[in-house]
Design an enzyme around this catalytic site. Sequence first.
Site, PDB file in Angstrom:
ATOM      1  N   ASP A 188       0.857  -1.174   0.000  1.00 37.29           N
ATOM      2  CA  ASP A 188       0.000   0.000   0.000  1.00 37.29           C
ATOM      3  C   ASP A 188       0.902   1.235   0.000  1.00 37.29           C
ATOM      4  O   ASP A 188       2.029   1.193   0.495  1.00 37.29           O
ATOM      5  CB  ASP A 188      -0.881  -0.026   1.248  1.00 37.29           C
ATOM      6  N   ASP A 205      -7.766  -2.832   2.675  1.00 36.11           N
ATOM      7  CA  ASP A 205      -6.648  -3.762   2.493  1.00 36.11           C
ATOM      8  C   ASP A 205      -6.915  -5.140   3.098  1.00 36.11           C
ATOM      9  O   ASP A 205      -6.185  -6.094   2.812  1.00 36.11           O
ATOM     10  CB  ASP A 205      -5.376  -3.191   3.134  1.00 36.11           C
TER      11      ASP A 205
END
Length: 904
Positions: free
Chosen positions: A336, A649
Site C-alpha cells: 500500500d 486492504d
Amino acid sequence: MGSVESRESSGSPHHELSAHEVVLLLETDPDRGLSGAEAGRRLKRFGLNVLPAAARAGFLRRVLRQFHHPLIYVLIAASVVTAILGEYVDSVVIFAVVLVNAAIGFVQESRAEVALESLRSMVRTRARVRRDGRERFVPSAEVVPGDLILLEAGDKVSADVRLVRVAGLRVDESALTGESVPVAKDQVALPAAVPVADRRNMAYSGTLTTAGSGAGITVATGAETELGQIHRLVGAAETLATPLTRKLARFSKVLTVVILALAAMTFAVGLLRGQEPVETLTAAVALAVGAIPEGLPAAVSITLAIGVRRMARRRAVIRRLPAIETLGSTTVVCSDKTGTLTENQMTVRVVWTVDGEYTVTGSGYGAEGKLSDRHGAVVTEATSHTLRWCLLAGVGCNDARLRQQRNEWLLVGDPTEAAMLAVAGKGGLGREEVEAAYPRVATIPFSSERQYMATLHQQRDSGGTVVLVKGGVERVVSMCRAEMCADGAVRPLDNNVVLSAATNLADRGLRVLATAMRPDGKSEEFGEQALDGGLVLTGLQAMLDPPRSAAAPAVRACRTAGIAVKMITGDHAATARAIARQLAVIGDDRDGQVLSGADLDALPADRFAEAVERAPVFARVSPEQKLRLVQTLQDRGHVVAVTGDGVNDAPALRQADIGVAMARGGTEVAKEAADMVLTDDNFATIEAAVEEGRGVFDNLTKFIVWTLPTNLAEGLVVLVAILLGTTLPLLPTQILWINMTTAVLLGLMLAFEPKEADIMRRPPRPPARPLLTAALAVRILLVAALLVGGTWWLFQWELAAGASTAEARTAALNLFVVVEAFYLFSCRSITRSAWRIGFFSNRWILVGVSVQALGQLAITYVPAMNIVFGTAPVGVDVWLRILAMGVAASAVVAVDKRLRKRLL
C-alpha cells in the site's frame, strides 16, 4: 414497501439517482426523516446494522484438527502398540510428543481468526438521525434504510448514505478506498460507472467526516454496505498455508509412506524367517519410532519462535509463527502507498510565486525544514511580499488544528490545511502570530461547487481588512485580475504562466492549491459575487504525502534480494507515479508503467495475468481488484506479501501468503487480518523481516538435513538386523534416547545459528522447489549410509573382540551420537565449511555438545542407566574407534560440499 428492499429495486445504483428519486424510492422525508414507528418496523424487517458473524468451528473440532497429520497418526499407533507390548515408558514419551504438538497448533489457531469480529465492531457507534422531525442519537446498529442521518466534523459514518444536503462536507475515506486526502462531497447525481472512490454524493459506513456538515438518506445497512462487501471478501479469502507448512506437509506424507512400508517389510520378513511375532512387532515399532523425526515439530516451533523474538527487536510483531519463514520465501511484495511507503502526512514541497519557485525540505506536520530559492539560499516570509502573502493565506484561510504529543503531531481537520500550516511555520509564520495580527471576521467555507475557501480578517496594524483565499488553481485564477510582485506591487495577471506552472507541478504528482488576497476590503463587500474578479494572486502551494526516508533503500534491498515490489493504492495515477519514481519502483519514463483500476477492468482476460506480472504500480484500485491482483500473482506461482493499513486492504491481507499491517496508523481490521504487524509502520522493516525469514528457513533446512540421516539410519539398522536374522544393534529404548536427547541438545542448537553473510544477496527460493533438493537428499543418504555401515562394523567388531552384547550395543549407540555431533558442525552451513563461518560464532552448539557428552558418559557408566537402557561400560579403545568414525564422516561431508556446491 417493496421499493425499500435493495439498491437494485430501481434498476440503478443510488449514486446515479437524484436526491429526490432516492427519497421516493426509500419512502422517507428529506427534512423530517422516518417516524419512530416506521423505523421500528424496518428494523424488524432488515435487521440490525451490523456485519454478520462468521461461523467458527467448535472447541472439540478445533482440538481434533490438531491430530490430523500423517506422522501424528503413526506416532499415536506406535504409542498404542508399545503400551500393548508393555513398554509403558516408550508409550508415554511418544504420546507426550503428540500432545505437545497438538497444544502448540491449537493455541496458534485460536489467535489467528479474529479479523471478521474486528470488522463488525467498526460500526458499533452512535448515529445522529432525524426521526419524527426531531434530532436524536440512536445506536448505529439501529439505523435502518430510509433514516435521515446528520453528519458533522468528527462523526463516523454508520451506514451507506446518499447525501441530500452538504455544507463544506469532507470525508476521510482512506481506510475504505486508500485515498490519501479527505474527499469533498456534494449531492449531484453521478454516472453509474463511477467507482466508489469518486462517488462524491455518497458517504460510506466506517469512514470519518473531517470538515463541514451534511445530511443524507441511509441506502444500505449491515452486510449490504460497501464495508459489508469487504466483509464478504475477507470471509471468502482463503487463509493459505505458508510455503514451509506446504513443504512440510508434502514431506511428511512421503516420509509416512516410507516409514510404514519399511515397518511392514520388517514385520513380514521377521515372520517369514520364523521369528517370534511379539519380537518382530517390537522390531517393527522400533523401526517406525526410530525413523520418525520426533524432534521436527518442536524444532520448527522453536526455530520460528526465535525468529519471532529477533523480529520483535526489529519492530515487527508476528501473529502466526510460520509467517516469519514465509517472508523469507517471498517473491513479490505488494505494498500500500499511503502510510506504508509514505509518511501519511501531507507536506508542501514547492511554493511557486511569480518571482520564482521555492523548494521546501522536511516532511510531516512539524516545523523542521526550510524554504530555499533556486540558488539554494534559505528564505523566509520576510524575503518577499509575494511569499509572505502566499504563506499567510495558507494560515489564515485554514480551519485545521495541530497538536504535538510525545514527538507526534495530532491533526484535527484537513491534511492539506495542516501542510499549509507546517510550511508557513518553516517560513517563519506561526498560527498564533497570524491570528493575533489578522483576527478572522467571517468565512465562506469550502464546497465542491465553489472550489475555494475565503476568510475576512481585520488588520490590527492598519485598522483595515483583508480577504484571504485558497482553493483549486483554475477557480482561484479565474477570480483574480492581478498578481503580486516581490515588492508588494501588483500587475496584470498572466493566466497562461500560472496555469502552466500548475500543470508542471501536477505532472510531478503534486496536489496544487492557489492562494490569493484582496487588500482593504470592506466587510459588507465580503461575498461570493464581490470576490469574483477582484482578487490578487499570491502564489501556488504544491504538496504530497512524502515517501518515508527509509523506504527507497528498502525497495532497493528487496530488488537486490530478487523480490519484486509492486505499489497498489487507491490514490490517483499521477500521485502514485510520482511516489513510485522517488522510490525507484518505476523508472523515469513518462508513461510510468502505471495501471489504474479502469485499465484493469478493460484488460481482456487472456492478457490480465501478464499485465499484472509486468506492471509495478496500480492506482485507483478497489478492494476487489486488489484481491484479484494478489490471487493472480499467486496463480502464477509467486509467494506474495501484502502490506496495508486500511479496511480496504483487509481482504488482500488475508488472501496473501503473508499479510503485513501497520500498527500505528492501521485499522484494527487490517491488523487482525494480517500475519505480521509493523510497530513503526515502516516499509523498511519488511527488509529486516525478509532477512530474518530467510535465516529461519536456512536454520530449519539445516535441522532437517541434520536429523534425517539419523532417523533413516536407525530404521535401516533395525531392517538389516531383521533381514540378516541377527541381534538388533540398538534396542527401542536406546533409539528413543538417541532421538530425544540429540534433538534437544544438538539439533535445536541450530535454531540459534546466526544468519549467513550472503543471505540477502541470494534470489528467493523458487516456490516450487522441494524442501530437500536432490543434492541434499544425496547428502542425507550418504551420511545415513555411513551411520549404518559404521554401526554394523563397530557392533560386529566388538562382538568379535569378545565384548558382550550390551557392550557392543553401547558402542553402537555412542557411535550414532558422536557421528551426529561431528555432522552437526558440518550442518551449520549447507555450502561452506564450519571453520569458514567461525567455530565459536554459535556458542549454543558448544554448550549442547558438552551436555550431550555428559549424557553419553552417564548412560555408559552410571549403573542405574545401564539397567534402564541395557548399556554397559566400554574401554578407551572403543572411544578412539568411535571418534575416528566421526572424523571420517566429517571429511566425507566436506568433500561432498565441495563437489556439489553449485547444486545446493
